[in-house]
Every structure is written in C-alpha cells, then in structure tokens.
Motif scaffolding. Structure first.
Motif, PDB file in Angstrom:
ATOM      1  N   TRP A 163       6.774   6.673   0.616  1.00 43.60           N
ATOM      2  CA  TRP A 163       6.517   5.433   1.347  1.00 43.60           C
ATOM      3  C   TRP A 163       7.584   5.324   2.421  1.00 43.60           C
TER       4      TRP A 163
ATOM      5  N   LEU B 150       8.435  -2.063  -4.551  1.00 39.33           N
ATOM      6  CA  LEU B 150       7.395  -1.043  -4.679  1.00 39.33           C
ATOM      7  C   LEU B 150       7.160  -0.714  -6.140  1.00 39.33           C
ATOM      8  N   GLN B 151       5.906  -0.455  -6.473  1.00 37.34           N
ATOM      9  CA  GLN B 151       5.529  -0.064  -7.829  1.00 37.34           C
ATOM     10  C   GLN B 151       5.378   1.443  -7.902  1.00 37.34           C
TER      11      GLN B 151
ATOM     12  N   THR C 144       3.701   2.239  -4.329  1.00 35.54           N
ATOM     13  CA  THR C 144       2.847   1.256  -3.689  1.00 35.54           C
ATOM     14  C   THR C 144       3.636  -0.005  -3.379  1.00 35.54           C
ATOM     15  N   LEU C 145       3.631  -0.425  -2.135  1.00 34.96           N
ATOM     16  CA  LEU C 145       4.313  -1.653  -1.744  1.00 34.96           C
ATOM     17  C   LEU C 145       3.542  -2.840  -2.311  1.00 34.96           C
ATOM     18  N   ILE C 146       4.188  -3.632  -3.175  1.00 39.10           N
ATOM     19  CA  ILE C 146       3.514  -4.775  -3.798  1.00 39.10           C
ATOM     20  C   ILE C 146       4.075  -6.114  -3.333  1.00 39.10           C
ATOM     21  N   ARG C 147       5.226  -6.083  -2.659  1.00 34.72           N
ATOM     22  CA  ARG C 147       5.824  -7.356  -2.234  1.00 34.72           C
ATOM     23  C   ARG C 147       6.765  -7.098  -1.070  1.00 34.72           C
ATOM     24  N   SER C 148       6.675  -7.938  -0.052  1.00 26.00           N
ATOM     25  CA  SER C 148       7.585  -7.866   1.088  1.00 26.00           C
ATOM     26  C   SER C 148       8.081  -9.280   1.375  1.00 26.00           C
TER      27      SER C 148
ATOM     28  N   MET D 221       9.707  -0.531 -11.118  1.00 26.66           N
ATOM     29  CA  MET D 221       9.669  -1.125  -9.784  1.00 26.66           C
ATOM     30  C   MET D 221      10.956  -0.815  -9.041  1.00 26.66           C
TER      31      MET D 221
ATOM     32  N   MET E 169       0.830  -1.197   0.000  1.00 26.66           N
ATOM     33  CA  MET E 169       0.000   0.000   0.000  1.00 26.66           C
ATOM     34  C   MET E 169       0.862   1.243   0.000  1.00 26.66           C
TER      35      MET E 169
ATOM     36  N   TYR F 220      11.869  -5.179   0.141  1.00 26.76           N
ATOM     37  CA  TYR F 220      10.618  -4.508  -0.240  1.00 26.76           C
ATOM     38  C   TYR F 220      10.647  -4.209  -1.736  1.00 26.76           C
TER      39      TYR F 220
ATOM     40  N   SER G 226       3.899   4.590  -9.893  1.00 26.46           N
ATOM     41  CA  SER G 226       2.788   4.822 -10.817  1.00 26.46           C
ATOM     42  C   SER G 226       2.171   6.189 -10.538  1.00 26.46           C
TER      43      SER G 226
END
Length: 505
Positions: A119, A153-154, A165-169, A140, A1, A151, A156
């Motif tokens: 972020w 992040l995307q 936006t955090l898309i993977r941790s 990314m 997020m 982390y 956009s």
C-alpha cells in the motif's frame, strides 16, 4: 482499499560494495544460547521499531549464535520491519523516484525480501515509518504522516495472497498548529489512537532533519472518531511514546522561550479521563542542559521512554557535563523518581536511540548506547564520504541494573562498543544484536560494517560478522529486527542485510 504501487515486485539483487573489502570477515567465536526469561507483554500487544509498546527492545525470537553464520543482502527500499502473529513480515518502505519519494507499507517474503503486495501513501504524504505500529490481536497497522494524516490498515489474506487494506484515514490538520508536524500514533488498550507532534532535528546544518517546533500537540482519537487534544507551548517531542494498558508515557524537550541555558524538559504520564478528556496522571521535570550535545538529534532527552514491566519507566536526560539515566515509578507517587544514575564519561555522553530493558530474576537490566559526536545522517553526495566514520563517535555501551524493589541502581558493565542504530535483544540467545564498524579502518577512510553480538549479562562483544564495505552498507540510524526463524535484519542505505546461522548450526 488495497493499492498496488510503482514499487518493484521482483526478487531483489544483492547490495554491491562501494569500497574494496580488506578487514576480517568474522571476528570472535560462536557461543551457546543463554536463555533469558520471556519478554513482558504490554497491552495492547503490538510490534514496533523498539519491539513493543513498552519500547523494551527485546524479542522472544532466537538469533544467530555465530555458527556457520552467513550474510545475504538485497537492494530493496525497506526501512522498518514488523512481524504479525503468524510470523509474516510487514515493512515500511521509502522508494526514491525520479521526482519524489514514495512512502508505504508492504508484505515481504522474509527469505528473499521480495515484495508480495503493498500500500502506498498519497504522494504528498511523508510517513513516520520509525513510529508505525502493528497490533498483534487484530493485525492492524497505524502510521502517521508529517503532514497531519493518520492511516489505519488491515492486514489479511485474500485468495491466499497477503494484502494491506486502508480501513481508516484521519485528518488532524485542523487540530495541529501551522508549524507542527505529526510524529507518533499508537493504540491504547481501549482502542483510542494517541498522537503527538514533533520531529527529529538536524544534527548539522547540512544534514536532513525536521525544523524546530515551538509547541507540541498531544491527543487521542476515540474509536467513534471524536478527537481530544492539548497544546504545550515552548516544548517539543523528539522521541516516541510508550503505552501500557491505557496510560501513555512521553518526554518533551525545550524549544522557543524555554530553550535557554540550564533548561528543563518534562516527563508525562497521560490517560483518557472519565469523560474522555486527557488526564495528566503525573508530570515531572528533568535537566535538559544548555544545548544539544555534539552529534545529537534531540535538544532534550534523546530517549524514547522504556517501560520496566508495569513498575518503572526510564529515560535519559541531557544534563551538562554528564548525562543521567532516570528511573521513575509508572504510577503517581509522592516521590516520582526511583533513582538517577550518572552514565558515560563526563563531557562525552549522549543517548539518541533509547534503551533496551529486561528483567533477570529480581533485577532489571537497562542497556544504553552512547551516541556522543555521532556522524550525521546521509544527505547526498559521495556515498563513501566522512559521514560513514563511526570512529569519531564515543565508544561506549553500558548496562545499568535496577532492583525490582527499588532498593538500588548501579552501572553493571561498561564496554567500548560503538552502536549508532537501534539494536535488539533476543531472550532465546541472551545476545544483543547491533550494527558497528571497524574503527581502525574507518580512520583511514575505509568503512567496513559488521553485525555485532554482545552478551546481555556481561557486555562482552562475542562475535562480529562483516556485511560489506562502503557507504552502501551504512545503517544510517535504521533499526535492527529479529525474525521468527532467527534471522537478524538490518536496514542500510542501499537495502537490507540479513544474517543467519548456517545449516547444521
């Protein structure tokens, strides 16, 4: 997020000088642009502290030429600057609060340095901002924390506003040994995320730094989430990685039982195996000498590997008396090393910031900065203290030329220029942009800082422009960066310096 943090989102104020100005505001003269060939594109296309996955330190953006050049500054906690394919700035920040330091990433207005959105990492995570990566094909960002998290992040836009936006941790704490700190994370061209443990050691007992680690963990995470790793005892990684396609290049230094007189370190080329295991393409030793040189961070090589297109890979060793520039074949061969070139003055040489590299016709030029006896990182206390004194550091920047066919290697030029930070080469101007200091004033305890422009082909220091005075303008080993409009950005202790040519230039 996407997260809005406590970091201030206002137009920043200029950095105040912490000492009185007394030196020249501009030294030298403007020069015409001397265009070089465009930079080589490594795969995956990405931007990092060393400009790309091959760490060649070059950029196809222009830079200032010394024409009506002006300086602007801003009090912002930005440390490392990356650029997406649309020319937007994404920066890493570290903001001191009353009780801790907040780490994160931010979209930044490249003209005012106003933070547009950001972020923030969890409060217990220390991000390795020096080794974060922004991929240019899919926008990314990947960044690791010392505590073992990766982390992704995307980048956009939403409602015409930039967001991260955090898309993977990814939690790697179960993979790492208790004493190890996560250091690097980078994508390969198959979408795997490679990682290493390690750190930057203290230059002195009082300076900040990471503890010695008596083992190293290397691995990668598949896009599906499967983790592969290998442990190397008694060796420690103290630098970044280089990546081209699906091969990873890294260098280790001695620690633990391997840390002794006439020790050795290792240079590796790794890839994912046919069954997604880690395959060693080749491995070779280099001389790590008896110990760290004065002012050095690294026990072994202080050089993040630099790739020369898809042919060679370059590091410096830590040999006793006189260090060497080592040039290896990227592919596995019967004789891995192409040549070894002694560099810097005997008994007074060390490299801790990697190298710059570019192909001119049939010759690779490799520029190396001497960091022997460099002053320590700022550790608190008097902002105008002796940690600012660059005059104690060896004054030497050199260029080594390597024939593309491997037929010869030699020192092309050797100049008395001090640069402790990470510089950048513009292929549009043919100039290397770095950060330096008035050495004569520094001897007197007066610290005046300059952005310096060196001619890539000759090494001549063509001009310098003063940015400010006192420790507030110390680069503290932060890297420089070129923006799409030709502005040079330099992080300093109290914020960011921007240098650009004036209108009509």
């Amino acid at each position: 997020m996407a997260v809005k943090s406590a970091i201030t989102m206002v137009i920043p104020s200029p950095i105040p000088t912490s000492q009185n100005l007394s030196g020249d505001s501009f030294i030298g003269q403007a020069v015409p642009a001397a265009h070089l060939s465009p930079k080589y594109q490594f795969k995956p296309m990405a931007t990092l502290m060393h400009q790309d996955g091959g760490n060649d330190g070059s950029e196809d953006y222009p830079g200032p030429l010394g024409n009506n050049t002006n300086v602007a500054t801003a009090v912002v906690p930005l440390k490392v600057f990356l650029w997406d394919k649309e020319g937007n700035m994404i920066a890493g920040f570290a903001e001191q609060t009353s009780s801790s330091v907040l780490f994160g990433l931010a979209f930044v207005d490249k003209n005012t340095l106003e933070i547009q959105s950001n972020w923030t990492a969890p409060p217990n995570q220390t991000l390795n901002l020096a080794y974060m990566e922004l991929t240019l094909e899919d926008d990314m960002v990947v960044v690791s924390s010392k505590q073992g998290q990766i982390y992704v992040l995307q980048s956009s836009c939403k409602n015409n506003e930039p967001i991260l936006t955090l898309i993977r941790s990814i939690n790697l704490t179960s993979i790492l040994k208790p004493s190890e700190l996560l250091l690097n994370s980078m994508f390969d061209d198959s979408g795997n995320i490679w990682f290493t443990t390690g750190g930057l050691l203290k230059q002195t007992a009082q300076a900040p730094g990471d503890p010695e680690q008596n083992s190293t963990t290397i691995g990668y995470i598949e896009p599906c989430g499967t983790i592969h790793s290998m442990h190397i005892p008694n060796q420690m990684i103290e630098n970044g990685m280089a990546v081209n396609d699906n091969t990873i290049y890294l260098v280790t230094g001695p620690s633990g039982a391997d840390d002794h007189a006439e020790a050795i370190g290792y240079m590796y080329a790794l890839t994912s195996g046919s069954e997604n295991s880690i395959t060693t393409v080749w491995k070779t030793t280099y001389s790590a000498g008896d110990g760290r040189k004065p002012g050095a961070f690294a026990r072994g090589s202080g050089s993040t590997p630099t790739l020369l297109h898809d042919q060679y890979v370059v590091i410096t060793d830590n040999a006793n008396n006189q260090i060497n520039l080592l040039i290896y074949h990227q592919n596995a061969t019967a004789n891995q090393i192409v040549c070894s070139v002694p560099i810097f003055q005997p008994g007074a040489g060390n490299n801790d910031v990697g190298t710059l590299a570019h192909l001119d016709d049939d010759t690779y030029g490799i520029v190396v900065m001497n960091n022997y006896n460099a002053p320590p990182l700022y550790s608190g206390g008097d902002i105008n203290g002796p940690f600012n004194n660059l005059s104690v550091m060896a004054a030497e920047t050199i260029r080594v030329d390597v024939k593309a066919d491997g037929s010869g290697c030699h020192v092309a030029w050797d100049r008395p220029v001090r640069i402790q930070s990470v510089p950048v080469l513009s292929t549009q101007t043919g100039l290397v942009y770095g950060y330096t200091q008035d050495a004569e004033l520094a001897v007197l305890g007066l610290y005046e800082w300059y952005v310096a422009a060196l001619d890539w082909k000759t090494g001549k220091l063509v001009w310098e422009i003063r940015t400010g005075a006192g420790g507030s303008f110390n680069d503290n080993y932060l890297p420089g960066s070129l923006g799409p409009d030709g502005t040079f950005y330099q992080g300093v202790l109290d914020g960011v310096v921007m240098v650009r040519d004036g209108k009509g230039a």
